[in-house]
Design a protein around this motif. Structure first.
Motif, PDB file in Angstrom:
ATOM      1  N   TYR A 172      -0.160  11.720  -9.768  1.00  0.00           N
ATOM      2  CA  TYR A 172      -1.292  12.630  -9.591  1.00  0.00           C
ATOM      3  C   TYR A 172      -0.794  14.042  -9.273  1.00  0.00           C
ATOM      4  O   TYR A 172      -1.300  15.038  -9.814  1.00  0.00           O
ATOM      5  N   ALA A 173       0.219  14.129  -8.410  1.00  0.00           N
ATOM      6  CA  ALA A 173       0.728  15.437  -7.977  1.00  0.00           C
ATOM      7  C   ALA A 173       1.395  16.192  -9.114  1.00  0.00           C
ATOM      8  O   ALA A 173       1.364  17.425  -9.158  1.00  0.00           O
ATOM      9  N   THR A 174       2.016  15.452 -10.038  1.00  0.00           N
ATOM     10  CA  THR A 174       2.707  16.107 -11.153  1.00  0.00           C
ATOM     11  C   THR A 174       1.785  16.348 -12.347  1.00  0.00           C
ATOM     12  O   THR A 174       2.235  16.819 -13.388  1.00  0.00           O
ATOM     13  N   GLY A 175       0.511  15.998 -12.205  1.00  0.00           N
ATOM     14  CA  GLY A 175      -0.452  16.294 -13.256  1.00  0.00           C
ATOM     15  C   GLY A 175      -0.506  15.281 -14.382  1.00  0.00           C
ATOM     16  O   GLY A 175      -1.166  15.527 -15.392  1.00  0.00           O
ATOM     17  N   ALA A 219      -0.521  19.164   0.196  1.00  0.00           N
ATOM     18  CA  ALA A 219      -0.888  17.879  -0.419  1.00  0.00           C
ATOM     19  C   ALA A 219      -2.353  17.564  -0.141  1.00  0.00           C
ATOM     20  O   ALA A 219      -2.702  16.501   0.380  1.00  0.00           O
ATOM     21  N   HIS A 220      -3.224  18.503  -0.493  1.00  0.00           N
ATOM     22  CA  HIS A 220      -4.653  18.341  -0.191  1.00  0.00           C
ATOM     23  C   HIS A 220      -5.275  17.222  -1.030  1.00  0.00           C
ATOM     24  O   HIS A 220      -6.253  16.602  -0.599  1.00  0.00           O
ATOM     25  N   MET A 258       7.982  15.807  -6.377  1.00  0.00           N
ATOM     26  CA  MET A 258       6.967  16.854  -6.276  1.00  0.00           C
ATOM     27  C   MET A 258       5.967  16.544  -5.172  1.00  0.00           C
ATOM     28  O   MET A 258       5.583  17.414  -4.382  1.00  0.00           O
ATOM     29  N   GLY A 259       5.541  15.289  -5.098  1.00  0.00           N
ATOM     30  CA  GLY A 259       4.583  14.916  -4.066  1.00  0.00           C
ATOM     31  C   GLY A 259       5.121  15.141  -2.669  1.00  0.00           C
ATOM     32  O   GLY A 259       4.418  15.628  -1.780  1.00  0.00           O
ATOM     33  N   HIS A 260       6.398  14.788  -2.462  1.00  0.00           N
ATOM     34  CA  HIS A 260       7.005  14.986  -1.143  1.00  0.00           C
ATOM     35  C   HIS A 260       7.121  16.472  -0.817  1.00  0.00           C
ATOM     36  O   HIS A 260       6.870  16.892   0.328  1.00  0.00           O
ATOM     37  N   LEU A 261       7.494  17.282  -1.800  1.00  0.00           N
ATOM     38  CA  LEU A 261       7.612  18.715  -1.572  1.00  0.00           C
ATOM     39  C   LEU A 261       6.256  19.327  -1.209  1.00  0.00           C
ATOM     40  O   LEU A 261       6.178  20.220  -0.348  1.00  0.00           O
ATOM     41  N   LEU A 262       5.188  18.853  -1.864  1.00  0.00           N
ATOM     42  CA  LEU A 262       3.855  19.353  -1.540  1.00  0.00           C
ATOM     43  C   LEU A 262       3.454  18.956  -0.120  1.00  0.00           C
ATOM     44  O   LEU A 262       2.821  19.749   0.602  1.00  0.00           O
ATOM     45  N   GLU A 263       3.837  17.739   0.282  1.00  0.00           N
ATOM     46  CA  GLU A 263       3.521  17.304   1.641  1.00  0.00           C
ATOM     47  C   GLU A 263       4.259  18.150   2.666  1.00  0.00           C
ATOM     48  O   GLU A 263       3.691  18.542   3.695  1.00  0.00           O
ATOM     49  N   PHE A 316       0.836  -1.206   0.000  1.00  0.00           N
ATOM     50  CA  PHE A 316       0.000   0.000   0.000  1.00  0.00           C
ATOM     51  C   PHE A 316       0.868   1.253   0.000  1.00  0.00           C
ATOM     52  O   PHE A 316       0.608   2.200  -0.746  1.00  0.00           O
ATOM     53  N   TYR A 317       1.932   1.248   0.799  1.00  0.00           N
ATOM     54  CA  TYR A 317       2.759   2.439   0.950  1.00  0.00           C
ATOM     55  C   TYR A 317       3.616   2.696  -0.293  1.00  0.00           C
ATOM     56  O   TYR A 317       3.892   3.844  -0.619  1.00  0.00           O
ATOM     57  N   SER A 318       4.026   1.637  -0.975  1.00  0.00           N
ATOM     58  CA  SER A 318       4.838   1.843  -2.186  1.00  0.00           C
ATOM     59  C   SER A 318       3.966   2.194  -3.384  1.00  0.00           C
ATOM     60  O   SER A 318       4.260   3.134  -4.131  1.00  0.00           O
ATOM     61  N   LYS A 319       2.866   1.457  -3.565  1.00  0.00           N
ATOM     62  CA  LYS A 319       2.011   1.706  -4.729  1.00  0.00           C
ATOM     63  C   LYS A 319       1.308   3.053  -4.633  1.00  0.00           C
ATOM     64  O   LYS A 319       1.244   3.798  -5.616  1.00  0.00           O
ATOM     65  N   GLU A 320       0.810   3.373  -3.442  1.00  0.00           N
ATOM     66  CA  GLU A 320       0.118   4.650  -3.297  1.00  0.00           C
ATOM     67  C   GLU A 320       1.075   5.820  -3.477  1.00  0.00           C
ATOM     68  O   GLU A 320       0.688   6.890  -3.970  1.00  0.00           O
ATOM     69  N   ALA A 321       2.333   5.634  -3.067  1.00  0.00           N
ATOM     70  CA  ALA A 321       3.322   6.711  -3.249  1.00  0.00           C
ATOM     71  C   ALA A 321       3.560   6.980  -4.727  1.00  0.00           C
ATOM     72  O   ALA A 321       3.656   8.132  -5.159  1.00  0.00           O
ATOM     73  N   ILE A 322       3.627   5.914  -5.524  1.00  0.00           N
ATOM     74  CA  ILE A 322       3.835   6.077  -6.966  1.00  0.00           C
ATOM     75  C   ILE A 322       2.626   6.757  -7.607  1.00  0.00           C
ATOM     76  O   ILE A 322       2.766   7.684  -8.409  1.00  0.00           O
ATOM     77  N   LEU A 323       1.435   6.299  -7.248  1.00  0.00           N
ATOM     78  CA  LEU A 323       0.225   6.896  -7.816  1.00  0.00           C
ATOM     79  C   LEU A 323       0.076   8.357  -7.387  1.00  0.00           C
ATOM     80  O   LEU A 323      -0.363   9.204  -8.177  1.00  0.00           O
TER      81      LEU A 323
END
Length: 281
Positions: free
Chosen positions: A67-70, A153-154, A143-148, A56-63
């Motif tokens: 999503y975060a990068t558009g 990261a809404h 990008m996702g980590h930077l948003l978090e 869950f933690y690896s797959k959701e991070a990739i998805l």
């Protein structure tokens, strides 16, 4: 969890006397219960069961990153992949470990059997998510980590809920098809023209096997046939053949006749004299 599934597959193959066709198995959860739970946890991680499996933690991070990068097309392709993964993982576990036993299986034992499986089993749960990636802080931050970090990261929960919904839908659909309906609907669909064509396409690797055969296998075999006669070595064989031919020519002059040697000597001297005279003139 991939290592757990591969090692568990090897244990299943050993238990059923090296049989590798899952449709010839069944009812193995009672014979090899440890492997059954390894498949439950490993398959759950593969399907990304939320919070309790490392997948869950690896797959959701990739998805989330897509999503975060558009890259929404890639995101929904990944979501569809999660949906399919849940279906075929449930199908695999159901066929191998439930139902009637089609191939007699023997129990497995020994520390070399249970120890590596147990270690991988534990690491495939949420415990594995505690491991810090070795390149964290080395590679550029995503990008996702930077948003978090920035508290923006809404949309992360939205991406997670979509992915979890696809996974849940895949499990529910698989349960309906294989447990409730017992595969009858799929069997009748496979007998139809469209279903038969779709089954043939899927059974043959979505055409990728044929594509690999055209791009890689056939050219490789063609080159192999060309090199079968070893043209490089045959090219180098010209040198010893020339040397051998010269040897035969020179050997033919060794007759042992003094008269012949004297004649050859005289002709050679005459040729040399002519050449010298031409040079002087």
């Amino acid at each position: 969890f991939k290592a757990l599934l591969f090692l568990s597959s090897g244990a299943v193959i050993l238990a059923v006397h090296h049989e590798q066709d899952i449709f010839k198995m069944g009812g193995l959860r009672k014979k090899i219960p440890l492997v059954f739970w390894c498949y439950i946890i490993g398959g759950g991680a593969l399907a990304a069961i939320p919070w309790v499996t490392v997948g869950f933690y690896s797959k959701e991070a990739i998805l989330w990153e897509t999503y975060a990068t558009g890259h929404l097309v890639l995101f929904y392709m990944g979501v569809f992949g999660a949906f399919l993964t849940a279906i075929y993982t449930f199908r695999m576990i159901w066929i191998i470990f439930f139902g009637e036993e089609k191939t007699h299986a023997h129990k497995l034992s020994g520390v070399s059997y249970w120890l590596p499986l147990t270690v991988l089993l534990v690491l495939s749960t949420a415990v594995g998510a505690w491991i810090t990636p070795p390149l964290q802080g080395v590679l550029p931050e995503s990008m996702g980590h930077l948003l978090e970090v920035a508290g923006q990261a809404h949309a992360k929960h939205t991406a997670e809920y979509i992915a979890m919904g696809a996974m849940a839908a895949g499990l529910i659909l698989a349960a309906l098809l294989y447990v409730v309906n017992k595969g009858r609907m799929l069997t009748s669909f496979k007998r139809s023209r469209i279903g038969g064509a779709l089954y043939h396409w899927c059974y043959h690797g979505l055409g990728f096997d044929a594509l690999y055969d055209i791009i890689f296998v056939k050219p490789f075999l063609f080159i192999g046939r060309l090199l079968k006669a070893d043209p490089i070595d045959k090219t180098w064989y010209i040198l010893p053949k020339l040397a051998s031919a010269g040897n035969k020519v020179l050997s033919a002059t060794q007759t042992g006749s003094l008269r012949g040697y004297a004649t050859s000597f005289g002709l050679g001297m005459a040729v040399l004299l002519v050449l010298v005279m031409m040079t002087v003139v």
